[in-house]
Design an enzyme around this catalytic site. Sequence first.
Site, PDB file in Angstrom:
ATOM      1  N   ASP A 100       0.804  -1.232   0.000  1.00 43.58           N
ATOM      2  CA  ASP A 100       0.000   0.000   0.000  1.00 43.58           C
ATOM      3  C   ASP A 100       0.837   1.281   0.000  1.00 43.58           C
ATOM      4  OD1 ASP A 100      -2.145  -1.693   0.145  1.00 43.58           O
ATOM      5  OD2 ASP A 100      -2.509  -1.385   2.281  1.00 43.58           O
ATOM      6  N   MET A 128      -5.932  -2.773  -4.646  1.00 47.19           N
ATOM      7  CA  MET A 128      -5.901  -2.680  -3.185  1.00 47.19           C
ATOM      8  C   MET A 128      -5.575  -1.251  -2.754  1.00 47.19           C
ATOM      9  SD  MET A 128      -4.413  -6.240  -1.687  1.00 47.19           S
ATOM     10  CE  MET A 128      -5.506  -7.643  -1.494  1.00 47.19           C
TER      11      MET A 128
HETATM   12  O1  F6P Z   1      -2.300  -4.082   3.870  1.00 48.36           O
HETATM   13  C1  F6P Z   1      -2.090  -4.750   2.686  1.00 48.36           C
HETATM   14  C2  F6P Z   1      -3.382  -5.224   2.081  1.00 48.36           C
HETATM   15  O2  F6P Z   1      -3.053  -5.926   0.910  1.00 48.36           O
HETATM   16  C3  F6P Z   1      -4.421  -4.130   1.804  1.00 48.36           C
HETATM   17  O3  F6P Z   1      -4.189  -3.420   0.625  1.00 48.36           O
HETATM   18  C4  F6P Z   1      -5.692  -4.926   1.771  1.00 48.36           C
HETATM   19  O4  F6P Z   1      -6.815  -4.141   2.085  1.00 48.36           O
HETATM   20  C5  F6P Z   1      -5.453  -5.959   2.820  1.00 48.36           C
HETATM   21  O5  F6P Z   1      -4.062  -6.122   2.943  1.00 48.36           O
HETATM   22  C6  F6P Z   1      -6.114  -7.279   2.561  1.00 48.36           C
HETATM   23  O6  F6P Z   1      -5.871  -8.097   3.642  1.00 48.36           O
HETATM   24  P1  F6P Z   1      -6.168  -9.655   3.714  1.00 48.36           P
HETATM   25  O7  F6P Z   1      -5.170 -10.338   2.829  1.00 48.36           O
HETATM   26  O8  F6P Z   1      -5.962 -10.009   5.141  1.00 48.36           O
HETATM   27  O9  F6P Z   1      -7.549  -9.835   3.215  1.00 48.36           O
END
Ligand code: F6P
Length: 341
Positions: free
Chosen positions: A127, A169
Site C-alpha cells: 500500500d 488494493m
Molecule cells: O495491507 C495490505 C493489504 O493488501 C491491503 O491493501 C488490503 O486491504 C489488505 O491487505 C487485505 O488483507 P487480507 O489479505 O488479510 O484480506
Amino acid sequence: MRIGVLTGGGDCPGLNAVIRAVVRKGEKEYGYEFVGFKDGWRGPLEGLTMKLDVAATRGILPRGGTILGSSRTNPFKIDGGVEKIKENLAKMGVDALIAIGGEDTLGVATKLDSLGVKVIGVPKTIDNDLNNTDYTFGFDTSVNIAVEAIDRLHTTAESHHRALIVEVMGRHAGWIALHAGIAGGASCILIPEVKFSVDQVCKWVESRFEQSYAPIIVIAEGAIPQDGDMITKDQTLDAFGHVKLSGIGEWLASQIEAKTGKEARTSVLGHIQRGGSPTAFDRVLATRFGLQAITAAHEGDWGKMVALHGTNIERVPLASATAKLKTVDPARYKEAEIFFG
Ligand code: F6P
C-alpha cells in the site's frame, strides 16, 4: 547475539529478500545466530520457530511471499500476550527482534520497544502508506502487476466498447491506484483520499467513448462515493480492527450502466497484487533495508525503523512509522486529473 526475525501482516513481494540480507550479513560479518519466528507475532507468542541461517535462505531472493509465514495476530489483544512473548524470548535465548511489517506489525513492535523488548522494524506494504519512508518494498511490484492488467484490459475494452473498471488494493491510501492509473493511461483514477462523484465519472466515461476510446477506470478498494460509504465485504473485523474491503468496483459498474446505458464490467485484482516475484526495484530496496536493519541491531540502535529517504537508507524512530498514515497528497492527485475523461 541471537536475533529473532518475523514477518507480519499481509505478505508482500520482497519479504524474503529482507530475511536473506539480514541473515547473510548478520552471520557472515557479525557471527550472529538467528531464530525464524513463524507466522508473524504468533511465532514468539506460541514459540513457533524454524531454523534460519545462510543455508536456509539460499535461493529465496526472487521468491514472493515469506519463508517465515505471516499472520495478523495481535499479542495486545490476547490475555497475557506480551508476558508470554517476553517469556519465550528469554527461554530461547533470543536477545532482540527484527520485525518486518506494516502499520499493525510495526505498531506492536513500537509498543514492545516501550516495554523493554529490543526491536528493529523494517517497513513493508504494497500500500506504500507507512509514514516516514518514501517507499516500502512490495509497492513497485504490485503497481507493475496492476499496470500489466490495465494494459491487457485496454484491448478487450476497445473490442467490446465497454467501460472496464479495475479495482486495486488500498484501504485508506490510493498510492497503487494513482501510480498504476497514471502508468496505465486510465480514463480516471478514484482513491480513498478524494470522494468521487458518480455523475462526474459518468461524464468522463461518455467523453472517452465520444473520442472512440473505451474507458478504463482504476479504483482503490477503499474509494468512497460523495453520497455514500466505503463498501465492505462483510462486517467481520481482524485482530487490528480492519474490515474486509472489495465491492466498490462492482457497485460503480452498475451505476455507470444505469446512468450511461453503456456496458461496464469490473476486474478485482485482489491478492494477485501481493503474489509472485518482486521487481528488481523491490529486491534492491528490500535487500538494502535488511542490511541496514542488521547493522542497526549490531550498533544497538533499538526502537528504530529503517527507511528510504531519497536514495539513502536511514533510521527513524519506530513510533514515527505509525504516527499517521502516509496518504496521497491532493496536489499529487491533481497532477493526474488532466488525463481524466
Ligand atoms: O495491507 C495490505 C493489504 O493488501 C491491503 O491493501 C488490503 O486491504 C489488505 O491487505 C487485505 O488483507 P487480507 O489479505 O488479510 O484480506
